[in-house]
Design a protein around this motif. Sequence first.
Motif, PDB file in Angstrom:
ATOM      1  N   ALA A 223      11.469   3.605  -3.760  1.00 14.10           N
ATOM      2  CA  ALA A 223      10.138   3.997  -3.319  1.00 14.10           C
ATOM      3  C   ALA A 223       9.523   5.263  -3.933  1.00 14.10           C
ATOM      4  CB  ALA A 223      10.131   4.082  -1.804  1.00 14.10           C
ATOM      5  N   PRO A 224      10.206   6.391  -4.008  1.00 14.49           N
ATOM      6  CA  PRO A 224       9.444   7.574  -4.451  1.00 14.49           C
ATOM      7  C   PRO A 224       8.985   7.492  -5.912  1.00 14.49           C
ATOM      8  CG  PRO A 224      11.761   8.124  -4.039  1.00 14.49           C
ATOM      9  CD  PRO A 224      11.601   6.702  -3.695  1.00 14.49           C
ATOM     10  N   ALA A 225       9.754   6.827  -6.761  1.00  6.70           N
ATOM     11  CA  ALA A 225       9.400   6.789  -8.189  1.00  6.70           C
ATOM     12  C   ALA A 225       8.219   5.853  -8.391  1.00  6.70           C
ATOM     13  CB  ALA A 225      10.589   6.314  -8.998  1.00  6.70           C
ATOM     14  N   PRO A 226       7.191   6.300  -9.149  1.00  9.65           N
ATOM     15  CA  PRO A 226       6.029   5.448  -9.332  1.00  9.65           C
ATOM     16  C   PRO A 226       6.276   4.331 -10.356  1.00  9.65           C
ATOM     17  CG  PRO A 226       5.748   7.476 -10.542  1.00  9.65           C
ATOM     18  CD  PRO A 226       7.077   7.567  -9.868  1.00  9.65           C
ATOM     19  N   VAL A 227       5.515   3.266 -10.203  1.00  4.55           N
ATOM     20  CA  VAL A 227       5.481   2.217 -11.230  1.00  4.55           C
ATOM     21  C   VAL A 227       4.178   2.416 -11.990  1.00  4.55           C
ATOM     22  CG1 VAL A 227       5.176  -0.256 -11.558  1.00  4.55           C
ATOM     23  CG2 VAL A 227       6.952   0.582 -10.015  1.00  4.55           C
TER      24      VAL A 227
ATOM     25  N   PRO B 121       0.807  -1.228   0.000  1.00  2.43           N
ATOM     26  CA  PRO B 121       0.000   0.000   0.000  1.00  2.43           C
ATOM     27  C   PRO B 121       0.834   1.270   0.000  1.00  2.43           C
ATOM     28  CG  PRO B 121      -0.239  -1.208   2.080  1.00  2.43           C
ATOM     29  CD  PRO B 121       0.674  -2.000   1.228  1.00  2.43           C
ATOM     30  N   GLU B 122       2.102   1.158   0.385  1.00  2.00           N
ATOM     31  CA  GLU B 122       2.950   2.349   0.492  1.00  2.00           C
ATOM     32  C   GLU B 122       3.341   2.906  -0.884  1.00  2.00           C
ATOM     33  OE1 GLU B 122       3.836   3.242   3.781  1.00  2.00           O
ATOM     34  OE2 GLU B 122       2.353   1.659   4.147  1.00  2.00           O
ATOM     35  N   ARG B 123       3.430   2.000  -1.878  1.00  4.39           N
ATOM     36  CA  ARG B 123       4.028   2.418  -3.138  1.00  4.39           C
ATOM     37  C   ARG B 123       3.062   3.159  -4.036  1.00  4.39           C
ATOM     38  NH1 ARG B 123       8.858  -0.009  -4.423  1.00  4.39           N
ATOM     39  NH2 ARG B 123       8.802   1.290  -6.255  1.00  4.39           N
ATOM     40  N   ARG B 124       3.634   4.017  -4.884  1.00  4.62           N
ATOM     41  CA  ARG B 124       2.807   4.749  -5.836  1.00  4.62           C
ATOM     42  C   ARG B 124       2.653   3.915  -7.102  1.00  4.62           C
ATOM     43  NH1 ARG B 124       4.567  10.322  -7.325  1.00  4.62           N
ATOM     44  NH2 ARG B 124       2.488  10.388  -8.200  1.00  4.62           N
ATOM     45  N   LEU B 125       1.432   3.553  -7.357  1.00  7.85           N
ATOM     46  CA  LEU B 125       1.151   2.766  -8.567  1.00  7.85           C
ATOM     47  C   LEU B 125       0.193   3.569  -9.417  1.00  7.85           C
ATOM     48  CD1 LEU B 125       0.615  -0.636  -6.815  1.00  7.85           C
ATOM     49  CD2 LEU B 125       2.287  -0.249  -8.605  1.00  7.85           C
ATOM     50  N   LYS B 126       0.495   3.688 -10.691  1.00  9.26           N
ATOM     51  CA  LYS B 126      -0.374   4.453 -11.578  1.00  9.26           C
ATOM     52  C   LYS B 126      -0.861   3.549 -12.690  1.00  9.26           C
ATOM     53  CE  LYS B 126       1.719   9.038 -11.456  1.00  9.26           C
ATOM     54  NZ  LYS B 126       2.505   9.892 -12.342  1.00  9.26           N
ATOM     55  N   VAL B 127      -2.080   3.747 -13.103  1.00  6.28           N
ATOM     56  CA  VAL B 127      -2.587   2.981 -14.232  1.00  6.28           C
ATOM     57  C   VAL B 127      -3.317   3.934 -15.169  1.00  6.28           C
ATOM     58  CG1 VAL B 127      -4.625   2.288 -12.901  1.00  6.28           C
ATOM     59  CG2 VAL B 127      -4.001   1.000 -14.930  1.00  6.28           C
TER      60      VAL B 127
ATOM     61  N   ILE C 267       4.495  -6.102 -12.429  1.00  3.33           N
ATOM     62  CA  ILE C 267       4.394  -5.005 -11.462  1.00  3.33           C
ATOM     63  C   ILE C 267       5.283  -5.305 -10.249  1.00  3.33           C
ATOM     64  CG2 ILE C 267       2.823  -3.783  -9.892  1.00  3.33           C
ATOM     65  CD1 ILE C 267       0.597  -4.360 -11.983  1.00  3.33           C
ATOM     66  N   ASP C 268       5.186  -6.547  -9.783  1.00  2.00           N
ATOM     67  CA  ASP C 268       5.977  -6.994  -8.647  1.00  2.00           C
ATOM     68  C   ASP C 268       7.467  -6.774  -8.916  1.00  2.00           C
ATOM     69  OD1 ASP C 268       5.829  -8.258  -6.142  1.00  2.00           O
ATOM     70  OD2 ASP C 268       6.660 -10.089  -7.012  1.00  2.00           O
ATOM     71  N   ASN C 269       7.856  -7.160 -10.119  1.00  6.15           N
ATOM     72  CA  ASN C 269       9.239  -7.024 -10.557  1.00  6.15           C
ATOM     73  C   ASN C 269       9.666  -5.547 -10.575  1.00  6.15           C
ATOM     74  OD1 ASN C 269      11.233  -8.873 -11.446  1.00  6.15           O
ATOM     75  ND2 ASN C 269      11.250  -7.785 -13.391  1.00  6.15           N
ATOM     76  N   ALA C 270       8.787  -4.720 -11.144  1.00  6.09           N
ATOM     77  CA  ALA C 270       9.101  -3.286 -11.249  1.00  6.09           C
ATOM     78  C   ALA C 270       9.222  -2.662  -9.859  1.00  6.09           C
ATOM     79  CB  ALA C 270       8.026  -2.585 -12.063  1.00  6.09           C
ATOM     80  N   LEU C 271       8.335  -3.080  -8.938  1.00  9.42           N
ATOM     81  CA  LEU C 271       8.378  -2.544  -7.567  1.00  9.42           C
ATOM     82  C   LEU C 271       9.674  -2.960  -6.881  1.00  9.42           C
ATOM     83  CD1 LEU C 271       4.738  -3.178  -6.341  1.00  9.42           C
ATOM     84  CD2 LEU C 271       5.811  -0.967  -6.729  1.00  9.42           C
ATOM     85  N   LYS C 272      10.067  -4.210  -7.128  1.00 11.04           N
ATOM     86  CA  LYS C 272      11.242  -4.756  -6.456  1.00 11.04           C
ATOM     87  C   LYS C 272      12.514  -4.044  -6.896  1.00 11.04           C
ATOM     88  CE  LYS C 272      11.611  -9.192  -7.046  1.00 11.04           C
ATOM     89  NZ  LYS C 272      11.261 -10.601  -6.915  1.00 11.04           N
TER      90      LYS C 272
END
Lengths: 533, 239
Positions: A423-427, A384-390, A414-419
């Motif tokens: 943190a500050p940069a959105p996926v 929930p912490e991460r910035r995800l955009k769609v 998405i999991d891969n991109a988050l890993k």
Amino acid sequence: MSGTVAPMKDEIPGEPHRLDKWRWASASIIWALAWVLMIHFEGRLGLAQVAITLVLASALAAIWLPLIPSLLTTALAVLAFDWVFVPPVSAFRVEMAEDMLLLAEVAVLSWVVSGLLAHGRVLARRARRSARHAEQMRALGDALRDAEDPLQRGEALRSALKDLLGQQPKLLMLRNKDAVEEDEGAAVALGAPSAEESAGLWHCVRTCKQLGPGTDCDSQLPALYLPLRGGEDHAFGAALIPHSPKEVPTPDVMTQAQALCDQMGQLLHRAEAQRDADTAQVRAQDQAVRNALLAAISHDYRTPLAAIMGAASSLRDVGNKLAPEQRERLAQTIVTETRQLSRLTDNTLQLVRLDAPGVKLSLDWESADELAGAAIGRARRHDPERRLKVWAEPGLPLVRCDAVLFSQMLENLIDNALKYSNAPAPVELIVRRQGTHIVFAVRDRGPGIEPAWREKIFSVFQRGDWRSSSTNSAAQRGAGVGLAVCRAIARAHGGELKLRPRGHGGSSFECWLPEAEAPSVETQDRAMDGAAP
Amino acid sequence: MTLRVLLVEDDRELCRTLRDAMAAEGYEVFTAASLSEGFALLKGLEAGVTKGCAPVDMVLLDLGLPDGDGEQLLVALRQKHNVPLIVVSARESDGQKVRMLDAGADDYLVKPFSIRELLARMRVGFRHRGTSVSPAVTQYTLGNLRIDLRTHDVVLDGKEVHLTPTEFNLLARLVRSAGQVVTHRQLLLDVWGAEFTEHTHYLRLYMAQLRSKLEENPADPQLLMTEPGVGYRIAEPRA
């Protein structure tokens, strides 16, 4: 000498008879001319000079005539010369010793010349035949070399044997060297051999020896059997040549026929060896793939298991000495690592499933933005912490896909991109239309991927420091299986998963799915008023 | 009154963990490690309650049990009682999920799952069966969205939203099971009719229309959620 040369079937067709006729005609003309000249010279030149004409005629005639006729005609000519020219004329007696010597010399000289010419002709014929045989071998070799399956080139051997022996042969070719007669389909037969002939062919294969007339074995057989030898004692088939008592093949024709058969045998042998080698290579590759897969999976499983074991045993053994926030952190580790293991299990199972032959997808018409939204929603629940955009391009058509598989692919990406991005940069997950494709792009602002690794990361067995500046080895685990399964899923849908480096750093993993025409929907209802019943 | 939960699960460790967690939440938990034990327990409990009343308030059911498939218990239970039932299984195929939901399961949780998620799903289940304070759902509120199924009012940010009859029927069907997944088949059956159960593309179109009217970013829905390969779920109501 010429008597040993039987009529050769592999002469140029039609040549022998025509030649015979012309030979005798030419020789006759030579002799006739010689006699005219000799009669003309008689009395004007000495006997010795006239005799030279006879030698010359004999030599010229010997060019055309076979050895024996040539010797006989020469002997007759010498006798006739004695009768006509040597005194006493009209008698075979010779009065003077020098005339006797002359006659003897003329006879011997003519015979020697005839003999040499006949021998030369035999040598020339042999050379021609050898050249023709070599040409035949080369032609057959060419025909066989181009064949993907040598079994399909039996006709080439049949026509080569027919050219050589004048009889239409029948062939039996084995599919592999261990083929047995009882096994239908173990061999290919050409020329429709009868049951008896078939048995003979199989016998020839088993013994790997020539059988029939003109050979050391079973010479009473009605046909000649030649093995297609592929090695010392191994035949890959046999040829049957119907026997004709009029035309017994000469040893060198037999040798040539056997050589043609062996050429096919060796080709079949080589094809079998190649097949064996290919099978062995595939097996070795399978083994290597399996080993690498097991190594990769065991590594990927052990790492989260070790973390879970560490956290759980800490809680059990020293839990009461830990601060509440430390205990909370350990519990969180267990939850996170378990989720990691769960995903790894899903991916591994999916990879095995997709790898199986005849894999069936449950395809349905799906909405591209729904798939994207569901994947982002799920990722957000876990992180929930991460910035995800769609973002989805408006008006996208429905896509034909297996929703569960496709969601698994998007979640993995998405999991891969988050890993791999901080943190500050959105996926971002972007869905758009590109030509005739719908493209799902998962984009991050991580360190990007070294060019040398851009293709390799999709292979399940590759691992290593493929992120440009990654020093965190723990961050790399599981990527192999994850991306490999993503690509397998994209391909199972007739699409492709590509990696594109982004302009200002980071990566874009893009699934290109071909657009398909969705069925139409009948819409009859009008917008209703909120208060309507 | 304490809510009674029957947990049918053959894995001892998981069974104990779940029992402890649910007990900590104040539920009375009965556990069965096999299908026969589950049936026996239900029969025993049935004897203790008034005729016609459900023996328990909720069933959590594992599918792969040592003496049979949990589906048998689901089918048998549905013939008599309407108690909420959540399937808890390691089988993750969407076909399986859809079959269980269509057979009458209220929800489906794939192992491994977190206790928090299980408890949340259980609360949704109780609410729908009227076991908790709220009666059957006719009003729905989430943030600035208000839906009244009786008056057909859909109000977003104080403004009335105009929906087509099909859109409204689809939304109403989801609202009646708010927080729960409704399968594609169930939605098509209830909104369009039996002959449309294979026409999932109808659903895609109408869901897209609903989202464009009700969601801020239709591609990132907060209200109308997709369960890929299974169905749709409207978010739990929150005032």
